[in-house]
Enzyme design. Sequence first.
Site, PDB file in Angstrom:
ATOM      1  CB  SER A  34      -0.709  -0.111   1.171  1.00 17.29           C
ATOM      2  OG  SER A  34      -1.442   1.103   1.677  1.00 17.29           O
TER       3      SER A  34
ATOM      4  CE1 TYR B  62      -4.587  -1.775   4.857  1.00 19.85           C
ATOM      5  CE2 TYR B  62      -3.616   0.431   4.266  1.00 19.85           C
ATOM      6  CZ  TYR B  62      -4.342  -0.759   4.020  1.00 19.85           C
ATOM      7  OH  TYR B  62      -4.499  -1.040   2.491  1.00 19.85           O
TER       8      TYR B  62
HETATM    9  P1  NAP Z   1     -11.449  -5.619   0.362  1.00 22.54           P
HETATM   10  O1  NAP Z   1     -12.602  -4.938  -0.837  1.00 22.54           O
HETATM   11  O2  NAP Z   1     -11.895  -5.271   1.661  1.00 22.54           O
HETATM   12  O3  NAP Z   1     -11.407  -7.227   0.115  1.00 22.54           O
HETATM   13  C1  NAP Z   1     -10.606  -7.997   1.052  1.00 22.54           C
HETATM   14  C2  NAP Z   1     -11.150  -9.223   1.176  1.00 22.54           C
HETATM   15  O4  NAP Z   1     -10.484 -10.058   1.843  1.00 22.54           O
HETATM   16  C3  NAP Z   1     -12.530  -9.301   1.538  1.00 22.54           C
HETATM   17  O5  NAP Z   1     -13.415 -10.173   0.943  1.00 22.54           O
HETATM   18  C4  NAP Z   1     -12.475  -9.784   2.974  1.00 22.54           C
HETATM   19  O6  NAP Z   1     -13.625 -10.037   3.777  1.00 22.54           O
HETATM   20  C5  NAP Z   1     -11.293 -10.524   2.958  1.00 22.54           C
HETATM   21  N1  NAP Z   1     -10.826 -11.047   4.358  1.00 22.54           N
HETATM   22  C6  NAP Z   1     -10.754 -10.063   5.412  1.00 22.54           C
HETATM   23  N2  NAP Z   1     -10.058 -10.929   6.353  1.00 22.54           N
HETATM   24  C7  NAP Z   1      -9.760 -12.012   5.988  1.00 22.54           C
HETATM   25  C8  NAP Z   1      -9.013 -13.230   6.516  1.00 22.54           C
HETATM   26  N3  NAP Z   1      -8.952 -13.061   7.833  1.00 22.54           N
HETATM   27  N4  NAP Z   1      -9.016 -14.278   5.811  1.00 22.54           N
HETATM   28  C9  NAP Z   1      -9.544 -14.423   4.628  1.00 22.54           C
HETATM   29  N5  NAP Z   1     -10.205 -13.254   3.861  1.00 22.54           N
HETATM   30  C10 NAP Z   1     -10.120 -12.217   4.647  1.00 22.54           C
HETATM   31  O7  NAP Z   1     -10.374  -4.912  -0.149  1.00 22.54           O
HETATM   32  P2  NAP Z   1      -9.624  -4.319  -1.437  1.00 22.54           P
HETATM   33  O8  NAP Z   1      -9.935  -2.864  -1.558  1.00 22.54           O
HETATM   34  O9  NAP Z   1     -10.068  -5.277  -2.619  1.00 22.54           O
HETATM   35  O10 NAP Z   1      -8.141  -4.585  -1.189  1.00 22.54           O
HETATM   36  C11 NAP Z   1      -7.475  -6.113  -1.505  1.00 22.54           C
HETATM   37  C12 NAP Z   1      -5.935  -5.769  -0.703  1.00 22.54           C
HETATM   38  O11 NAP Z   1      -5.338  -4.632  -1.380  1.00 22.54           O
HETATM   39  C13 NAP Z   1      -5.849  -5.284   0.609  1.00 22.54           C
HETATM   40  O12 NAP Z   1      -4.805  -5.890   1.447  1.00 22.54           O
HETATM   41  C14 NAP Z   1      -5.757  -3.777   0.730  1.00 22.54           C
HETATM   42  O13 NAP Z   1      -5.284  -3.413   1.988  1.00 22.54           O
HETATM   43  C15 NAP Z   1      -4.959  -3.595  -0.383  1.00 22.54           C
HETATM   44  N6  NAP Z   1      -4.858  -2.464  -0.830  1.00 22.54           N
HETATM   45  C16 NAP Z   1      -6.079  -1.606  -1.230  1.00 22.54           C
HETATM   46  C17 NAP Z   1      -6.230  -0.552  -1.848  1.00 22.54           C
HETATM   47  C18 NAP Z   1      -7.481   0.361  -2.154  1.00 22.54           C
HETATM   48  O14 NAP Z   1      -7.481   1.417  -2.528  1.00 22.54           O
HETATM   49  N7  NAP Z   1      -8.393  -0.489  -2.260  1.00 22.54           N
HETATM   50  C19 NAP Z   1      -5.038   0.197  -1.741  1.00 22.54           C
HETATM   51  C20 NAP Z   1      -3.834  -0.361  -1.412  1.00 22.54           C
HETATM   52  C21 NAP Z   1      -3.731  -1.742  -1.056  1.00 22.54           C
HETATM   53  P3  NAP Z   1     -14.581  -8.958   4.510  1.00 22.54           P
HETATM   54  O15 NAP Z   1     -15.287  -8.191   3.358  1.00 22.54           O
HETATM   55  O16 NAP Z   1     -15.251  -9.781   5.318  1.00 22.54           O
HETATM   56  O17 NAP Z   1     -13.554  -7.969   5.005  1.00 22.54           O
HETATM   57  C1  GCO Z   2      -6.902   5.237   3.924  1.00 23.72           C
HETATM   58  C2  GCO Z   2      -7.045   4.117   2.781  1.00 23.72           C
HETATM   59  C3  GCO Z   2      -5.685   3.558   2.405  1.00 23.72           C
HETATM   60  C4  GCO Z   2      -5.805   2.818   0.708  1.00 23.72           C
HETATM   61  C5  GCO Z   2      -4.542   2.200   0.426  1.00 23.72           C
HETATM   62  C6  GCO Z   2      -3.674   3.208  -0.062  1.00 23.72           C
HETATM   63  O1  GCO Z   2      -7.661   5.094   4.668  1.00 23.72           O
HETATM   64  O2  GCO Z   2      -5.930   5.880   3.876  1.00 23.72           O
HETATM   65  O3  GCO Z   2      -7.953   3.066   2.911  1.00 23.72           O
HETATM   66  O4  GCO Z   2      -4.986   2.969   3.240  1.00 23.72           O
HETATM   67  O5  GCO Z   2      -6.673   1.742   0.861  1.00 23.72           O
HETATM   68  O6  GCO Z   2      -4.037   1.192   1.238  1.00 23.72           O
HETATM   69  O7  GCO Z   2      -2.544   2.715  -0.480  1.00 23.72           O
END
Ligand code: NAP
Ligand code: GCO
Length: 287
Positions: free
Chosen positions: A147, A160
């Site tokens: 991230s 986080y």
């Molecule tokens: P998301 O929409 O919240 O999806 C994550 C999935 O992981 C959900 O289905 C969640 O279930 C599941 N999960 C949570 N705890 C778990 C566990 N203990 N075992 C198995 N599965 C579990 O997240 P996303 O936005 O697609 O992001 C995916 C990844 O990219 C994450 O690691 C996030 O931190 C990272 N990321 C996201 C962004 C962004 O802007 N979206 C940016 C940087 C990094 P629940 O729905 O029940 O929580």
């Molecule tokens: C926040 C966001 C972030 C992003 C992402 C950024 O609250 O600042 O959720 O942490 O999801 O991980 O790269």
Amino acid sequence: MGMIDQFRLDGKVAWITGASYGLGLAYAKAMADVGAKIVFNDINQELVDRGLAEYAKLGLEVYGAVCDVTNEEQVNAFVKDVEEKIGTIDILVNNAGIIKRIPMIEMTKAQWDQVINVDLTGPFVCSKAVLPSMIKKGSGKIINACSMMSELGRETVSAYAAAKGGLKMLTRNICSEYGKYNIQCNAIGPGYIATPQTAPLRERQADGSMHPFDRFIRSKTPAQRWGQTEDLMGLAIFLASPASDFINGQVIYIDGGITAYIGQDPSQLDESKFAAEKEDDTIKVND
Ligand code: NAP
Ligand code: GCO
């Protein structure tokens, strides 16, 4: 092999954690598109069913089951099951993650532990489960979901940021320990991507105006937009494919330029706060 074939994943088994929706689902679709067999897990049956329905709609045959990435017993059982039913795992995407936006002094230790467990310990547990068969095979790809918070802090996301910073170092360490077996571990560092995880940061205000955080992100991002899941797919395929065999231990940021840019919109600053700031009044001796 033709150049473009180096990006194909034909016959490879790709395990994407937490891939019922959001970025995980998008990684899975992209990898399936270039030939991978997809397996995924999620935290409960409702989510797994939702994911299976999505994949079916796309005409994709995938294997999905409930498995908590923080539970070593469940993870080992999931991997054993996949190895028996589908084959050994060639690609692992440690995608499952959670965030809790709580000021640090208000965060309970239990909340801190939960974030660290899912976002940092989860990738350790899942990687540990697939590494032995990758070592045996003499190849493997692990892709971690880092991230911007692997590099930067911000209010309310202490656990986080600590987890994602740790995940950057786990990425480098897996590379260091297992690179000799032709295993590559890299990470994708998405910027602000429009998924359910970030939806609360874009919600319109009661008066219909833009969420202040939405305004903030657009002014910090040269592209002036949030990322879409599609923006991440080229890199996901690349890092899973033979085209990236000599890239190891890296975090690659896909953020529309946000980490390269100092940002705009100084007009939002409350200048009155800084009026009383002390100026350094020492005099340079040798001018
Ligand atoms: P998301 O929409 O919240 O999806 C994550 C999935 O992981 C959900 O289905 C969640 O279930 C599941 N999960 C949570 N705890 C778990 C566990 N203990 N075992 C198995 N599965 C579990 O997240 P996303 O936005 O697609 O992001 C995916 C990844 O990219 C994450 O690691 C996030 O931190 C990272 N990321 C996201 C962004 C962004 O802007 N979206 C940016 C940087 C990094 P629940 O729905 O029940 O929580
Ligand atoms: C926040 C966001 C972030 C992003 C992402 C950024 O609250 O600042 O959720 O942490 O999801 O991980 O790269």
